[in-house]
Design a protein around this motif. Structure first.
Motif, PDB file in Angstrom:
ATOM      1  N   GLY A  27       0.795  -1.223   0.000  1.00  0.00           N
ATOM      2  CA  GLY A  27       0.000   0.000   0.000  1.00  0.00           C
ATOM      3  C   GLY A  27       0.824   1.268   0.000  1.00  0.00           C
ATOM      4  O   GLY A  27       0.311   2.345   0.296  1.00  0.00           O
ATOM      5  N   TRP A  28       2.104   1.170  -0.346  1.00  0.00           N
ATOM      6  CA  TRP A  28       2.965   2.348  -0.333  1.00  0.00           C
ATOM      7  C   TRP A  28       2.682   3.216  -1.558  1.00  0.00           C
ATOM      8  O   TRP A  28       2.599   2.712  -2.680  1.00  0.00           O
ATOM      9  N   PRO A  29       2.553   4.524  -1.371  1.00  0.00           N
ATOM     10  CA  PRO A  29       2.267   5.418  -2.497  1.00  0.00           C
ATOM     11  C   PRO A  29       3.503   5.632  -3.370  1.00  0.00           C
ATOM     12  O   PRO A  29       4.621   5.766  -2.872  1.00  0.00           O
ATOM     13  N   GLU A  30       3.275   5.664  -4.675  1.00  0.00           N
ATOM     14  CA  GLU A  30       4.352   5.884  -5.638  1.00  0.00           C
ATOM     15  C   GLU A  30       4.336   7.324  -6.143  1.00  0.00           C
ATOM     16  O   GLU A  30       3.310   7.996  -6.098  1.00  0.00           O
ATOM     17  N   THR A  31       5.460   7.735  -6.684  1.00  0.00           N
ATOM     18  CA  THR A  31       5.516   9.038  -7.347  1.00  0.00           C
ATOM     19  C   THR A  31       5.063   8.869  -8.793  1.00  0.00           C
ATOM     20  O   THR A  31       4.920   7.747  -9.287  1.00  0.00           O
ATOM     21  N   ASP A  32       4.882   9.983  -9.474  1.00  0.00           N
ATOM     22  CA  ASP A  32       4.434   9.955 -10.866  1.00  0.00           C
ATOM     23  C   ASP A  32       5.470   9.379 -11.821  1.00  0.00           C
ATOM     24  O   ASP A  32       5.125   9.003 -12.944  1.00  0.00           O
ATOM     25  N   VAL A  33       6.733   9.290 -11.428  1.00  0.00           N
ATOM     26  CA  VAL A  33       7.769   8.776 -12.329  1.00  0.00           C
ATOM     27  C   VAL A  33       7.853   7.253 -12.323  1.00  0.00           C
ATOM     28  O   VAL A  33       8.588   6.675 -13.104  1.00  0.00           O
ATOM     29  N   SER A  34       7.104   6.595 -11.456  1.00  0.00           N
ATOM     30  CA  SER A  34       7.203   5.140 -11.323  1.00  0.00           C
ATOM     31  C   SER A  34       6.728   4.403 -12.564  1.00  0.00           C
ATOM     32  O   SER A  34       5.746   4.788 -13.200  1.00  0.00           O
ATOM     33  N   SER A  35       7.460   3.331 -12.852  1.00  0.00           N
ATOM     34  CA  SER A  35       7.111   2.421 -13.937  1.00  0.00           C
ATOM     35  C   SER A  35       7.756   1.083 -13.620  1.00  0.00           C
ATOM     36  O   SER A  35       8.410   0.931 -12.587  1.00  0.00           O
ATOM     37  N   ASP A  36       7.629   0.114 -14.513  1.00  0.00           N
ATOM     38  CA  ASP A  36       8.295  -1.168 -14.309  1.00  0.00           C
ATOM     39  C   ASP A  36       9.784  -1.115 -14.675  1.00  0.00           C
ATOM     40  O   ASP A  36      10.492  -2.099 -14.517  1.00  0.00           O
ATOM     41  N   GLN A  37      10.248   0.045 -15.142  1.00  0.00           N
ATOM     42  CA  GLN A  37      11.682   0.226 -15.413  1.00  0.00           C
ATOM     43  C   GLN A  37      12.388   0.928 -14.257  1.00  0.00           C
ATOM     44  O   GLN A  37      13.577   0.790 -14.068  1.00  0.00           O
ATOM     45  N   TYR A  38      11.643   1.716 -13.485  1.00  0.00           N
ATOM     46  CA  TYR A  38      12.192   2.473 -12.355  1.00  0.00           C
ATOM     47  C   TYR A  38      11.014   2.905 -11.496  1.00  0.00           C
ATOM     48  O   TYR A  38      10.073   3.519 -11.997  1.00  0.00           O
ATOM     49  N   ALA A  39      11.035   2.565 -10.223  1.00  0.00           N
ATOM     50  CA  ALA A  39       9.919   2.894  -9.349  1.00  0.00           C
ATOM     51  C   ALA A  39      10.409   3.707  -8.156  1.00  0.00           C
ATOM     52  O   ALA A  39      11.515   3.493  -7.666  1.00  0.00           O
ATOM     53  N   VAL A  40       9.559   4.642  -7.710  1.00  0.00           N
ATOM     54  CA  VAL A  40       9.890   5.475  -6.554  1.00  0.00           C
ATOM     55  C   VAL A  40       8.679   5.531  -5.640  1.00  0.00           C
ATOM     56  O   VAL A  40       7.573   5.867  -6.082  1.00  0.00           O
ATOM     57  N   PHE A  41       8.906   5.211  -4.371  1.00  0.00           N
ATOM     58  CA  PHE A  41       7.857   5.210  -3.368  1.00  0.00           C
ATOM     59  C   PHE A  41       8.087   6.325  -2.364  1.00  0.00           C
ATOM     60  O   PHE A  41       9.223   6.603  -1.977  1.00  0.00           O
ATOM     61  N   LYS A  42       6.988   6.929  -1.933  1.00  0.00           N
ATOM     62  CA  LYS A  42       7.040   8.006  -0.945  1.00  0.00           C
ATOM     63  C   LYS A  42       7.025   7.397   0.453  1.00  0.00           C
ATOM     64  O   LYS A  42       6.196   6.546   0.754  1.00  0.00           O
ATOM     65  N   THR A  43       7.957   7.838   1.303  1.00  0.00           N
ATOM     66  CA  THR A  43       7.957   7.437   2.707  1.00  0.00           C
ATOM     67  C   THR A  43       8.058   8.707   3.549  1.00  0.00           C
ATOM     68  O   THR A  43       8.232   9.803   3.016  1.00  0.00           O
ATOM     69  N   ALA A  44       7.974   8.564   4.849  1.00  0.00           N
ATOM     70  CA  ALA A  44       7.950   9.734   5.732  1.00  0.00           C
ATOM     71  C   ALA A  44       9.235  10.554   5.666  1.00  0.00           C
ATOM     72  O   ALA A  44       9.197  11.764   5.742  1.00  0.00           O
ATOM     73  N   GLY A  45      10.382   9.908   5.535  1.00  0.00           N
ATOM     74  CA  GLY A  45      11.628  10.647   5.614  1.00  0.00           C
ATOM     75  C   GLY A  45      12.390  10.784   4.319  1.00  0.00           C
ATOM     76  O   GLY A  45      13.023  11.806   4.063  1.00  0.00           O
ATOM     77  N   VAL A  46      12.367   9.766   3.492  1.00  0.00           N
ATOM     78  CA  VAL A  46      13.115   9.756   2.237  1.00  0.00           C
ATOM     79  C   VAL A  46      12.277   9.068   1.169  1.00  0.00           C
ATOM     80  O   VAL A  46      11.266   8.448   1.477  1.00  0.00           O
ATOM     81  N   LEU A  47      12.713   9.181  -0.059  1.00  0.00           N
ATOM     82  CA  LEU A  47      12.095   8.413  -1.131  1.00  0.00           C
ATOM     83  C   LEU A  47      12.821   7.078  -1.247  1.00  0.00           C
ATOM     84  O   LEU A  47      14.046   7.018  -1.080  1.00  0.00           O
ATOM     85  N   LEU A  48      12.090   6.014  -1.522  1.00  0.00           N
ATOM     86  CA  LEU A  48      12.674   4.697  -1.755  1.00  0.00           C
ATOM     87  C   LEU A  48      12.545   4.406  -3.243  1.00  0.00           C
ATOM     88  O   LEU A  48      11.438   4.353  -3.773  1.00  0.00           O
TER      89      LEU A  48
END
Length: 146
Positions: A27-48
């Protein structure tokens, strides 16, 4: 002086789609740049971010190595998820297992007075889930001290 801040943690993946699906299932929220080639998830302190291992090695100028996804292998980094209550440790460890994480131990009471559990994601990235009774979080949910 080098600023004392961590803004992005990148996990080098054998399969970006597989790891992306795992973190989506949590259930982690992703940023708009996420895809199956590169994914970025929003967390409280940093991006994963999840980045293909071949590209990560190439960017860093390192040789390609095979990383096993069959056996638990400690890569020298532990990602920590610190929570507000001991009950959250139990719930998160249970959910991680339901979603395909490999439980290593816990949840259990820690010798230092908190509660912990450890799991590995589908590509053996080690996660610690911890409740620390002295942890201090800011208004964004980032831990500022303990």
């Amino acid at each position: 002086m080098i600023p004392a801040k961590i803004t992005l943690v990148t996990v080098a993946a054998n399969s970006v789609p597989k790891l992306r699906a795992f973190y989506q299932s949590l259930g982690w929220p992703e940023t708009d740049v996420s895809s199956d080639q590169y994914a970025v998830f929003k967390t409280a302190g940093v991006l994963l971010s999840i980045f293909p291992i071949e590209e990560a090695l190439q960017e860093a100028g390192l040789e390609t190595v095979a990383i096993s996804t069959e056996l638990p292998v400690f890569k020298g980094i532990t990602l920590s998820l610190n929570v507000d209550t001991p009950e959250q440790v139990d719930a998160i460890i249970g959910e991680a297992e339901e979603k395909g994480g490999r439980i290593l131990n816990g949840p259990k009471d820690a010798v230092w007075g908190g509660r912990i559990g450890h799991f590995m994601d589908p590509e053996n990235n080690l996660w610690e889930v911890a409740w620390n009774p002295t942890a201090v979080f800011n208004e964004y949910g980032a831990m500022t001290s303990f």
